[in-house]
Design a protein around this motif. Sequence first.
Motif, PDB file in Angstrom:
ATOM      1  N   GLN A  16       0.807  -1.220   0.000  1.00  0.00           N
ATOM      2  CA  GLN A  16       0.000   0.000   0.000  1.00  0.00           C
ATOM      3  C   GLN A  16       0.846   1.278   0.000  1.00  0.00           C
ATOM      4  O   GLN A  16       0.317   2.370  -0.145  1.00  0.00           O
ATOM      5  N   SER A  54      -4.328   0.212  -3.595  1.00  0.00           N
ATOM      6  CA  SER A  54      -5.375   0.526  -2.617  1.00  0.00           C
ATOM      7  C   SER A  54      -5.741  -0.750  -1.865  1.00  0.00           C
ATOM      8  O   SER A  54      -5.747  -1.841  -2.429  1.00  0.00           O
ATOM      9  N   TRP A  97      -6.667   9.240  -0.439  1.00  0.00           N
ATOM     10  CA  TRP A  97      -7.696   8.618  -1.275  1.00  0.00           C
ATOM     11  C   TRP A  97      -9.058   9.120  -0.846  1.00  0.00           C
ATOM     12  O   TRP A  97      -9.330   9.267   0.345  1.00  0.00           O
ATOM     13  N   SER A 153      -8.690   0.880  -6.883  1.00  0.00           N
ATOM     14  CA  SER A 153      -8.396   2.175  -7.471  1.00  0.00           C
ATOM     15  C   SER A 153      -7.714   2.047  -8.828  1.00  0.00           C
ATOM     16  O   SER A 153      -8.120   2.682  -9.791  1.00  0.00           O
ATOM     17  N   GLN A 174     -13.463   8.844  -8.148  1.00  0.00           N
ATOM     18  CA  GLN A 174     -12.310   9.060  -7.282  1.00  0.00           C
ATOM     19  C   GLN A 174     -11.847  10.508  -7.350  1.00  0.00           C
ATOM     20  O   GLN A 174     -11.866  11.127  -8.414  1.00  0.00           O
ATOM     21  N   TYR A 224      -5.936   6.402  -5.722  1.00  0.00           N
ATOM     22  CA  TYR A 224      -5.171   6.106  -4.512  1.00  0.00           C
ATOM     23  C   TYR A 224      -3.716   6.523  -4.672  1.00  0.00           C
ATOM     24  O   TYR A 224      -3.097   6.284  -5.703  1.00  0.00           O
TER      25      TYR A 224
END
Length: 189
Positions: free
Chosen positions: A49, A62, A94, A111, A123, A133
């Motif tokens: 991540q 994400s 995000w 994402s 988004q 993200y």
Amino acid sequence: MCSSKGVALAIAALFAVWLTANAGQAAAQGAFSVTSSDLHDGAAIGKAQVYDHGECKGGNTSPQLSWRNAPAGTKSFAVTIFDVDAPGPGWWHWAVAGIPPNVTALPANASGSGYLDTIGAMQARNDWGDVGYGGPCPPPGKPHRYIVTVFALNTADLRLATGRHALMFDHEINTALLAKASLTVTYQR
């Protein structure tokens, strides 16, 4: 003829019965909550991540998220990830809105994979300047806390569009809030 004291006692008794019945139903349903197979409340975030740019070499994926026990009247969901320890007003990683009410989970990489487009979600532009993200990459030093929040909303019609800044998403999300559930993860360089 009933006395006002008798009526008040009868109303109080009926209210107590109603409260007991509804409290049991709410307790059986449970509170609105969020979980993740990728993130664990209070733990460090994984390399998958972490942002992948400059000094940060992560997967920029994400996280997988699941939620349950949304309140009655939920018409859509939204998700945000926010760094509360970033200098200034914090850092948006995000923001997603327009998740349909029948969706109760996002897969890992929702994402970047195009999944959010297939369900009609939108988004925001994060504070890295990217739409979608953008994982953690704080300055070296103290650990930062990242608040992951899922919001149950009373409308599916937020005045938003893909690419608007996350702060605008946050404002609109909070105007339609029914409930929210959060977990906090950390990352340190």
